[in-house]
Write a protein that holds these residues in place. Structure first.
Motif, PDB file in Angstrom:
ATOM      1  N   SER A  88       0.861  -1.192   0.000  1.00 44.06           N
ATOM      2  CA  SER A  88       0.000   0.000   0.000  1.00 44.06           C
ATOM      3  C   SER A  88       0.896   1.242   0.000  1.00 44.06           C
ATOM      4  O   SER A  88       1.980   1.219   0.587  1.00 44.06           O
ATOM      5  N   PHE A  89       0.435   2.301  -0.647  1.00 39.78           N
ATOM      6  CA  PHE A  89       1.254   3.515  -0.732  1.00 39.78           C
ATOM      7  C   PHE A  89       0.479   4.755  -0.307  1.00 39.78           C
ATOM      8  O   PHE A  89      -0.684   4.929  -0.683  1.00 39.78           O
ATOM      9  N   LEU A  90       1.151   5.608   0.447  1.00 45.32           N
ATOM     10  CA  LEU A  90       0.709   6.989   0.606  1.00 45.32           C
ATOM     11  C   LEU A  90       1.782   7.838  -0.064  1.00 45.32           C
ATOM     12  O   LEU A  90       2.944   7.841   0.356  1.00 45.32           O
ATOM     13  N   LEU A  91       1.375   8.515  -1.135  1.00 48.68           N
ATOM     14  CA  LEU A  91       2.304   9.246  -1.996  1.00 48.68           C
ATOM     15  C   LEU A  91       2.160  10.731  -1.776  1.00 48.68           C
ATOM     16  O   LEU A  91       1.114  11.300  -2.110  1.00 48.68           O
ATOM     17  N   ALA A  92       3.170  11.386  -1.248  1.00 49.51           N
ATOM     18  CA  ALA A  92       3.113  12.846  -1.154  1.00 49.51           C
ATOM     19  C   ALA A  92       3.696  13.400  -2.446  1.00 49.51           C
ATOM     20  O   ALA A  92       4.803  13.041  -2.830  1.00 49.51           O
ATOM     21  N   GLU A  93       2.942  14.216  -3.135  1.00 51.25           N
ATOM     22  CA  GLU A  93       3.401  14.724  -4.441  1.00 51.25           C
ATOM     23  C   GLU A  93       2.947  16.154  -4.712  1.00 51.25           C
ATOM     24  O   GLU A  93       1.822  16.514  -4.402  1.00 51.25           O
ATOM     25  N   GLN A  94       3.835  16.927  -5.302  1.00 54.07           N
ATOM     26  CA  GLN A  94       3.432  18.221  -5.851  1.00 54.07           C
ATOM     27  C   GLN A  94       2.981  18.053  -7.288  1.00 54.07           C
ATOM     28  O   GLN A  94       2.279  18.890  -7.829  1.00 54.07           O
ATOM     29  N   ASN A  95       3.457  16.962  -7.912  1.00 59.12           N
ATOM     30  CA  ASN A  95       3.091  16.673  -9.290  1.00 59.12           C
ATOM     31  C   ASN A  95       1.720  15.996  -9.314  1.00 59.12           C
ATOM     32  O   ASN A  95       1.594  14.779  -9.374  1.00 59.12           O
ATOM     33  N   THR A  96       0.676  16.851  -9.252  1.00 58.25           N
ATOM     34  CA  THR A  96      -0.701  16.377  -9.130  1.00 58.25           C
ATOM     35  C   THR A  96      -1.109  15.513 -10.316  1.00 58.25           C
ATOM     36  O   THR A  96      -1.776  14.490 -10.164  1.00 58.25           O
ATOM     37  N   ASN A  97      -0.649  15.935 -11.467  1.00 63.16           N
ATOM     38  CA  ASN A  97      -1.022  15.257 -12.689  1.00 63.16           C
ATOM     39  C   ASN A  97      -0.618  13.785 -12.674  1.00 63.16           C
ATOM     40  O   ASN A  97      -1.437  12.893 -12.868  1.00 63.16           O
ATOM     41  N   VAL A  98       0.644  13.542 -12.399  1.00 65.30           N
ATOM     42  CA  VAL A  98       1.108  12.157 -12.421  1.00 65.30           C
ATOM     43  C   VAL A  98       0.540  11.388 -11.228  1.00 65.30           C
ATOM     44  O   VAL A  98       0.105  10.246 -11.361  1.00 65.30           O
ATOM     45  N   ALA A  99       0.482  12.025 -10.069  1.00 69.80           N
ATOM     46  CA  ALA A  99       0.003  11.323  -8.871  1.00 69.80           C
ATOM     47  C   ALA A  99      -1.437  10.853  -9.059  1.00 69.80           C
ATOM     48  O   ALA A  99      -1.796   9.739  -8.680  1.00 69.80           O
ATOM     49  N   LEU A 100      -2.275  11.692  -9.681  1.00 68.72           N
ATOM     50  CA  LEU A 100      -3.685  11.310  -9.843  1.00 68.72           C
ATOM     51  C   LEU A 100      -3.905  10.294 -10.962  1.00 68.72           C
ATOM     52  O   LEU A 100      -4.982   9.738 -11.102  1.00 68.72           O
ATOM     53  N   ARG A 101      -2.876  10.057 -11.754  1.00 67.32           N
ATOM     54  CA  ARG A 101      -2.996   8.970 -12.726  1.00 67.32           C
ATOM     55  C   ARG A 101      -2.703   7.611 -12.083  1.00 67.32           C
ATOM     56  O   ARG A 101      -3.198   6.586 -12.524  1.00 67.32           O
ATOM     57  N   TYR A 102      -1.880   7.607 -11.053  1.00 68.01           N
ATOM     58  CA  TYR A 102      -1.499   6.329 -10.429  1.00 68.01           C
ATOM     59  C   TYR A 102      -2.278   6.032  -9.152  1.00 68.01           C
ATOM     60  O   TYR A 102      -2.462   4.875  -8.801  1.00 68.01           O
TER      61      TYR A 102
END
Ligand code: ATP
Length: 248
Positions: free
Chosen positions: A199-213
């Protein structure tokens, strides 16, 4: 019935240096086997949230002053970071923390420090990491400090895998990487999720890529969650488009 959660963060407040209130009541959860994104601008409090979960705030003079963190059904606030790693939850820090003077393989071995199951199992897992990251197999004998930014991010994730985690808190994996490498790293996250059930909790500023995965996302602004929802819904949300996806 709601799906089983591997992690729940319940209304946490975090203060640095006894006075600086950074998280003002943050609640989120990650379903077992899920990929969840924690999004927000620089300084919103993403790293602080991850460190509050993994109990890494002390070194920064930070503390959780309210709320609780539940991992696999148990409150984990009092545990040391290493105890949490032994229970299966590990943070991969922002900025590809690896030991620059050690080789790639030595870095991976340092990730096995919490294990007591012997060298054969550890050797097998090194091979497992190389199967996910073939580039690291090629670079196994190189000093980590001389590998590329993308390879160092792979070392940081590979090192975490050596603790056999069930949950990884991944901080800004895309930072400073070329788009193609970002994609490569996220594809591996997806594979680890599908094949190993991590399971992953991904902190990202790159919203575009994060919301694809990710399947689900939370948006953090100035220490509060201002919006959350399924990744697809967030991608279609007008505010998200305008402020976070640059499509407005
Ligand atoms: P970044 O993308 O820069 O990591 P972030 O969303 O992860 O941003 P945090 O690093 O959690 O944000 O920082 C949130 C806020 O807390 C910022 O205003 C930051 O200045 C402050 N902060 C972070 N660490 C400390 C500290 N050790 N002492 C005091 N304030 C801190």
């Amino acid at each position: 019935a709601s799906p089983e959660k591997i992690l729940s963060v319940d209304n946490i407040e975090v203060i640095y240096d006894h006075v600086i209130l950074v998280l003002k009541g943050v609640s989120l959860s990650v379903p077992l086997g899920g990929i969840t994104a924690l999004l927000g601008a620089n300084g919103a409090g993403k790293t602080t949230t991850l460190k509050a979960i993994s109990n890494l705030l002390k070194a920064e003079r930070g503390e959780v002053t309210k709320g609780k963190v539940i991992f696999k059904g148990e409150e984990v606030q009092g545990l040391s970071p290493n105890d949490l790693v032994r229970r299966g939850c590990i943070q991969v820090m922002e900025g590809r923390h690896c030991f620059g003077h050690l080789t790639v393989e030595e870095n991976l071995l340092t990730g096995a420090f919490t294990r007591r199951d012997g060298n054969a199992a550890i050797k097998d897992d090194i091979e497992m990491v190389y199967d996910y990251f073939p580039r690291l197999r090629e670079r196994r004998g190189s000093q980590a400090g001389y590998t590329s930014g993308g390879e160092q991010q792979m070392v940081a994730i590979g090192r975490a895998l050596m603790s056999r985690p069930t949950m990884i808190l991944l901080d800004e994996p895309s930072m400073g990487l070329a788009p193609q490498l970002v994609e490569e790293i996220f594809e591996i996250v997806k594979k680890l999720n599908e094949e190993q059930g991590v399971s992953f909790l991904l902190a990202e500023q790159n919203t575009n890529v994060a919301l694809r995965y990710a399947k689900y996302g939370y948006i953090l602004e100035s220490g509060r969650i201002v919006l959350d929802g399924d990744a697809a819904a967030l991608r279609n949300n007008e505010d998200v488009k305008e402020f976070y996806l640059g499509l407005g």
